[in-house]
Design an enzyme around this catalytic site. Structure first.
Site, PDB file in Angstrom:
ATOM      1  N   ILE A 144       0.837  -1.200   0.000  1.00 21.93           N
ATOM      2  CA  ILE A 144       0.000   0.000   0.000  1.00 21.93           C
ATOM      3  C   ILE A 144       0.872   1.251   0.000  1.00 21.93           C
ATOM      4  O   ILE A 144       0.674   2.169  -0.796  1.00 21.93           O
ATOM      5  CB  ILE A 144      -0.939   0.011   1.230  1.00 21.93           C
ATOM      6  CG1 ILE A 144      -1.915  -1.165   1.146  1.00 21.93           C
ATOM      7  CG2 ILE A 144      -1.678   1.330   1.341  1.00 21.93           C
ATOM      8  CD1 ILE A 144      -2.655  -1.454   2.444  1.00 21.93           C
ATOM      9  N   ARG A 224      -4.380  -1.336  10.368  1.00 17.94           N
ATOM     10  CA  ARG A 224      -5.215  -2.023  11.345  1.00 17.94           C
ATOM     11  C   ARG A 224      -5.434  -1.065  12.513  1.00 17.94           C
ATOM     12  O   ARG A 224      -4.550  -0.270  12.843  1.00 17.94           O
ATOM     13  CB  ARG A 224      -4.509  -3.287  11.870  1.00 17.94           C
ATOM     14  CG  ARG A 224      -4.466  -4.449  10.880  1.00 17.94           C
ATOM     15  CD  ARG A 224      -5.839  -5.088  10.624  1.00 17.94           C
ATOM     16  NE  ARG A 224      -5.762  -6.272   9.779  1.00 17.94           N
ATOM     17  CZ  ARG A 224      -5.980  -6.279   8.459  1.00 17.94           C
ATOM     18  NH1 ARG A 224      -6.279  -5.144   7.833  1.00 17.94           N
ATOM     19  NH2 ARG A 224      -5.901  -7.408   7.772  1.00 17.94           N
ATOM     20  N   ASP A 248      -9.982   3.970   8.109  1.00 15.76           N
ATOM     21  CA  ASP A 248     -10.682   2.847   7.478  1.00 15.76           C
ATOM     22  C   ASP A 248     -10.715   1.656   8.434  1.00 15.76           C
ATOM     23  O   ASP A 248     -11.443   0.699   8.195  1.00 15.76           O
ATOM     24  CB  ASP A 248      -9.987   2.450   6.171  1.00 15.76           C
ATOM     25  CG  ASP A 248     -10.814   1.454   5.374  1.00 15.76           C
ATOM     26  OD1 ASP A 248     -12.007   1.741   5.155  1.00 15.76           O
ATOM     27  OD2 ASP A 248     -10.273   0.401   4.975  1.00 15.76           O
ATOM     28  N   GLU A 253     -12.968  -2.684  16.524  1.00 19.39           N
ATOM     29  CA  GLU A 253     -13.582  -2.774  15.198  1.00 19.39           C
ATOM     30  C   GLU A 253     -14.463  -4.010  15.160  1.00 19.39           C
ATOM     31  O   GLU A 253     -13.976  -5.090  15.510  1.00 19.39           O
ATOM     32  CB  GLU A 253     -12.495  -2.848  14.128  1.00 19.39           C
ATOM     33  CG  GLU A 253     -13.059  -2.887  12.714  1.00 19.39           C
ATOM     34  CD  GLU A 253     -11.989  -2.865  11.638  1.00 19.39           C
ATOM     35  OE1 GLU A 253     -11.036  -2.060  11.740  1.00 19.39           O
ATOM     36  OE2 GLU A 253     -12.115  -3.664  10.703  1.00 19.39           O
ATOM     37  N   HIS A 272     -13.898  -0.061   7.139  1.00 19.79           N
ATOM     38  CA  HIS A 272     -13.005  -1.074   6.555  1.00 19.79           C
ATOM     39  C   HIS A 272     -13.508  -1.460   5.159  1.00 19.79           C
ATOM     40  O   HIS A 272     -13.500  -2.655   4.804  1.00 19.79           O
ATOM     41  CB  HIS A 272     -12.917  -2.311   7.470  1.00 19.79           C
ATOM     42  CG  HIS A 272     -11.579  -3.019   7.366  1.00 19.79           C
ATOM     43  ND1 HIS A 272     -10.935  -3.591   8.424  1.00 19.79           N
ATOM     44  CD2 HIS A 272     -10.756  -3.212   6.299  1.00 19.79           C
ATOM     45  CE1 HIS A 272      -9.793  -4.122   8.035  1.00 19.79           C
ATOM     46  NE2 HIS A 272      -9.661  -3.902   6.738  1.00 19.79           N
TER      47      HIS A 272
END
Lengths: 311, 311
Positions: A144, A224, A248, A253, A272
């Protein structure tokens, strides 16, 4: 054919025509789990993974770029004879685009604009920035981070990469080893968190790091949730220690209803979904074809998991 | 010195140290309006422009990229002996970045995300797109359009340019002359309006054009409000004929309180602040230095206004 026998590859947890085709395109042959597969392409979660793998299996392709669930569950360690590959890199461009979107929207104050119901440019002027000439700290230069660098370059921004080794990342103006990460928080204008979730990266961004950042900084997390101390972030956003965050991923989560992050205008939350199914499935299928091709030819596989590194 | 005499340049409507320095950096000398200036650098509006210019003036540098106000007021036509230059191109990268921000935020459904207070990825999946592989129609490939093309390229999108002549625009996969613009509305995935406001471009995007677009299309306007039929746009956005719009300019402008565009979630409004003072002033100062350097050396000036073209 450059190999004697087509590799036999099982797809789980359920048959899936997209991945059966991807295996075929790579020169593999789809078979059942009970049919002595050489390899497994897994499209499900770690919870669904079979307790025992057929002894014929030499390779398992996992569907996620981050494999901490499989490592934590002990699945990978339980099969030392198997080569495990993640989907790292397959979704890099998609997630990098999402990170750039959040960063640009922050720098250009889109959340405040969308809340406005009156034409008041003077109110926005003081907070409007640009990526042109800005330095973006990229924490973790895997797929990424590396995909993001040329996107930033096209906008006139420069990338300051942070990696474990500090080996120069192509396109970054500078690469800093994680041992020297402390100097980066005050040097970069904005941050994109794109490092794997490991014991070393847990709560990498906490109160001290946020306090060291420029008050105009935006922090984007597409890695994360565990990499950011959520309570410290909520505090920093509330007190405008930094300009804002684009998340995101969160910790916890899914982010529960009523969590303070939902009501902070300078917290942009995307659940996400930077890598939604419509984009993820074809990208993962391409990755499967590539790895099946390599497996069939006896070449090194892409994105082999290193359990000692944690990704 | 490569010229015999330093050009004498007046700054109006008020003295301004930034532009006095920019003139000096270009090799010019600042003088008053009554002091026989060779040229004028104007930093104000057309309303404030003096009724009569000193007869010594051969060049006037205007501060805006779009000069329809000066043309409509007859100021430029009243001084045929003067070369007029706009700031076209000076703000191109800044405005292109803003256009990209609005386009990405639309494609990635940021307005709906920011309105959410619950973690519901499944609700977002159907509307999440990407610029990767998308075709973006760039209506008007002047400075902004041309600055946008490499930004789109870095994201894996291709540009389909529309210009008056149809002469190939560097970096665009195809350039279509405006005479054939009708074919573009259904071909491109999204649109960035970046053409000058002229009689020919007035309400270029109306009900028929919006109806021809894909239902997933986002339309970004960073040019002038007059290029889009606002009523038709409100109708198309309300009925989801297209996915949404990002508007840095509107018609009417300023957009009045209570206008329907303020309450449509798929209309992102930024109040003509894509080029805010903090970014505009240094960019315009650089443009002034460049043009003063050219003027002093007797070279062609950048961004000469063509009254017959309207920009």
């Amino acid at each position: 054919m450059t190999y004697e026998r087509q590799p036999r590859i099982a797809v789980g947890p359920a048959p899936d025509i997209v991945f059966e085709r991807a295996i075929g395109s790579g020169g593999g042959r789809v078979c059942g789990f009970d049919d002595h597969p050489d390899a497994v392409v897994w499209t499900g979660t770690s919870d669904e993974f079979p307790a025992a793998l057929p002894t014929s299996v030499r390779w398992v392709q996992l569907p996620a770029a981050g494999v901490e669930d499989w490592l934590d569950a002990g699945i990978i360690r339980a099969h030392p004879q198997v080569t495990w590959t993640s989907a790292a890199g397959a979704f890099a461009a998609t997630v990098a685009e999402h990170a750039l979107m959040l960063l640009l929207a922050g720098v250009r104050a889109l959340p405040d604009h969308l809340a406005a119901t009156s034409w008041t440019p003077n109110e926005f002027y003081p907070q409007l920035g640009t990526l042109r000439g800005a330095t973006v700290g990229i924490i973790g230069a895997g797929g990424i981070g590396r995909a993001l660098i040329p996107m930033l370059g096209a906008l006139g921004a420069q990338a300051l990469a942070v990696t474990r080794s500090g080996r120069p990342v192509p396109g970054a103006v500078e690469t800093v080893p994680v041992a020297r990460i402390d100097e980066v928080w005050s040097r970069a204008d904005h941050f994109v968190i794109a490092a794997p979730a490991t014991a070393e990266t847990e709560q990498l961004v906490g109160a001290d790091e946020l306090a060291a950042m420029k008050p105009t900084a935006w922090v984007i997390n597409v890695a994360r949730g565990s990499l950011v101390d959520t309570d410290a972030l909520v505090d920093a956003l509330s007190r405008r220690v930094i300009a804002g965050a684009g998340l995101d991923v969160t910790d916890p989560e899914p982010l529960p209803d009523g969590h303070p992050l939902w009501s902070l205008r300078n917290a942009m939350i995307t659940p996400h979904d930077s890598n939604p199914p419509a984009l993820r499935i074809p990208a993962f299928a391409e990755h499967v074809t590539e790895n099946v091709t390599r497996f069939a030819a006896g070449l090194d596989l892409a994105a082999v998991v290193d359990p000692s590194a944690g990704y």
